[in-house]
Write a protein that holds these residues in place. Sequence first.
Motif, mmCIF file in Angstrom:
data_model
loop_
_atom_site.group_PDB
_atom_site.id
_atom_site.type_symbol
_atom_site.label_atom_id
_atom_site.label_comp_id
_atom_site.label_asym_id
_atom_site.label_seq_id
_atom_site.Cartn_x
_atom_site.Cartn_y
_atom_site.Cartn_z
ATOM 1 N N ASP A 186 0.870 -1.193 0.000
ATOM 2 C CA ASP A 186 0.000 0.000 0.000
ATOM 3 C C ASP A 186 0.899 1.232 0.000
ATOM 4 O OD1 ASP A 186 -1.830 2.025 0.423
ATOM 5 O OD2 ASP A 186 -2.966 0.941 1.937
ATOM 6 N N ASP A 200 0.818 5.320 0.148
ATOM 7 C CA ASP A 200 0.108 6.590 0.362
ATOM 8 C C ASP A 200 0.823 7.649 -0.471
ATOM 9 O OD1 ASP A 200 -0.892 9.013 1.228
ATOM 10 O OD2 ASP A 200 -1.088 8.381 3.307
ATOM 11 N N ARG A 245 -3.919 6.735 -3.226
ATOM 12 C CA ARG A 245 -3.139 5.549 -2.863
ATOM 13 C C ARG A 245 -3.006 4.655 -4.098
ATOM 14 N NH1 ARG A 245 -6.895 2.853 1.108
ATOM 15 N NH2 ARG A 245 -5.235 1.307 1.417
#
Length: 861
Positions: free
Chosen positions: A348, A350, A440
Amino acid sequence: MNSSLDTQSGPLGPQSWSENDRLAALESYAILDTPTESEFDDLVRLAAETFGAPIAVVNLVAGNRQWFKAELGIGARELPLDVSICAHAILQNDFMVVPDTMEDSRFACNPLVTAEDGLRFYAGALLRSDEGLPIGTVCVLDRVPRPAGISDHQRLVLEVLARQVMVQLELRKTMVAQSIRADELSETIRERTIAMRELRSVEERYRLVGRATNDAIWDWDFASNQVTWNEALETVHGYAPDTVEPTGEWWIEQIHPDDRARVDNSIHAAIDGTADSWSDEYRFRRADGSYAAIFDRGHIIREDAGKAVRMIGAMLDLTERQQSRAELSMNEERLRLATQAAEVGFWDVDVIHDILIWPPIVKRMFGISADVPVSMLDFYEGLHPEDRPHTSAAFAAACEPEQRALYDVEYRTVGKEDGIIRWVAAKGRGIFDEMDRCLRVVGTAIDVTERKRKEAELYELNQHLERRVAEEVAEREHAEEALRQAQKMEAVGQLTGGIAHDFNNMLAVVIGSLDLLNRRVGVSDPRAKRFIDAAHEGAQRAATLTQRLLAFSRQQPLNPEVLDANKLVPNMSDLLSHSIGTDIRLETVLGAGLWRTHADRNQLESAILNLAVNARDAMPEGGRLTIETQNVYFDERHVAANFGVPIGQYVMITVSDTGIGMPPDVIAKAFDPFFTTKAVGKGTGLGLSQVYGFVRQSGGHVKIYSEDGAGTTIKIYLPRYIGEDAEPEGQWGSDLLLGEQKEVVLVVDDEPAVRQFSVDALTELGYRVLEADGAVAALRLLDAHPEITLLFTDIVMPDINGRKLADEARKRRPGLKVLFTTGYTRNAIVHNGVLDPGVALISKPYAIEELAAKVRAAIEA
């Protein structure tokens, strides 16, 4: 009468003011360099007439010049200050009269005085601001001296005129100030109106939010200890307004006893201190006695001295969120265990805050310990230098709002701690907000090092095999053996190709004609039916013989598995794009509801890649490569006419190019081992032979469609895999869709046998039929027979092809229905620019049932 030069000081005395103050007073009137105005021009004319003087001016003395608001007899709007007579009046600070300037030492060197016909007389009254500061004069001048000076009346006139000038200046100043004040007042009113409107809007929004939200909003006035609640206190917690005591003590009493003291202390500490806000979590008793998990937060409003006067806040019910959080935690744990078992790592990024989240399994792929923090810099630095550009570009494309590309890459990593090179396959997708801003990018990563190792070993094995073949071919003894084998296979290939091209087409006409004859004779003539059956059996045996000739064996080890070609083809896009280069555009046409097949994945991918590379070499100037998937069903007529595979359902993969095409003699030898049209050293001639052997060993078939200069289409047919979730097999209906005698079909085909079969079949279906062997004859028939309902034409014909024929026919008959037939697939032809989308097309060979349905649909369209 003043009979002498008046040089006495005025009431302020000489220069009792500063020059800066005087100039500021002059600037405050904003009069310098303004246009002439009649009010001032009238004043100077009156002064000149009163004195009988040729010259009169309203003169304003600036810092470095004297400027005339009105003048008579000067002919200019300004003069330098060093020749100014009025400047001396300013310095004298009083009414000034000079009977003869030549006798006044102050003007002994003034060129305006000493010149021939110069200025010899001067009388001027000062222009004074409200503060008494001299800013200029109203004066008269003459070119002859006046020893007697001026009379009291004349002096009074000049002073009155000076006051009139100042009245005009003050009036202008007042009007400007009033205009500015009016503008300021208007702006103040406008701003106040906007502020009131915004205040009402805020109050309305607050009211609507209070009604719409599920949060219990409260407003606590400390002076009166009055607490106001919104409707959510009743809708969420069950308290009717008339049952609630509107005080802070009531709210405290509803808090769970175990939380009450803590919350009471925390909120009063915030109120009594200097904090601007307060928040806490506790359990709040609902009207039914149950407790809700609450997150409460409030904003403290203080007066200028810092004393808290009011507090506004909202109670957020966390009960469902905590339950969802528990369920989410459980699901995340299940997902974690599942991905660990499958060795799949989630990641993931950001994008806004440049934060990277990697679980230990992904860190391991980059050679980083599980407890070491990571950032995007670790990701980029961990990429192999050769893979860094395309991987970074793919990530940037996933973040780009206009592209929103799927992040699907394979790259090598260089372990940060262990230096080991690993292969990683990563997929991901960007998440965007309503402003099209990428927030994201999330996805998965799999370590495919072992798979890549096996692929490399297989590649090395293939390379080794080619080297061995080249070495053996280079040796005389082995070359002779290979030549004998090649000659033998070439002979088989020529025989098979000739039979497939000619004999099978004739068998299709024979079998189709026997089928039509059998329908017509039926059971009315048993003897004739026996003859028909015998002929049909012979034709079928001939077709079987042809089928066996086509089925010569190719030996290769296979590892079959259940495959979805609609997933396999897109997954090869990157590999194919790299292989064919940037001058060739790759297009895919994926059939809806595609069946699965049972084949060796690597061999199938290798086959498609081989075909793509061959297509690339056939398009040296660039072009289009089309890969298509489609479900097909082969009945008895299809099998006998063209394919030589079992009747049933197949998955078709078509590779088409817009290249130079192949002549018939090259097509006939294309699948023979060691046959190639490429220069020495540019190919082994094993590519298409391997494709053919693999497909045949898998129970399928390969077909080439090409015309010299018009591109090439190669079709791979693989049997459908029938599993537990298999689709039911499609069948052509046994009931024919018949036509009407009034409907006339014009059949155009340059192949006599095929044309005759089409004519007989359409006649059998109930249509009136006309025939033509080419476009010229067809157009003559169209002109002669306006009753023609449908033009049924082959696309590929000499001279004028079917498409041009249809265009010319529709110029003459705009409403004419057209049905095309060809050996090419619909989408491949469309995407190669032969047919436009939406035209009616039936592919050869076709069953009589399919022909009936297509003709009926074309007529009724």
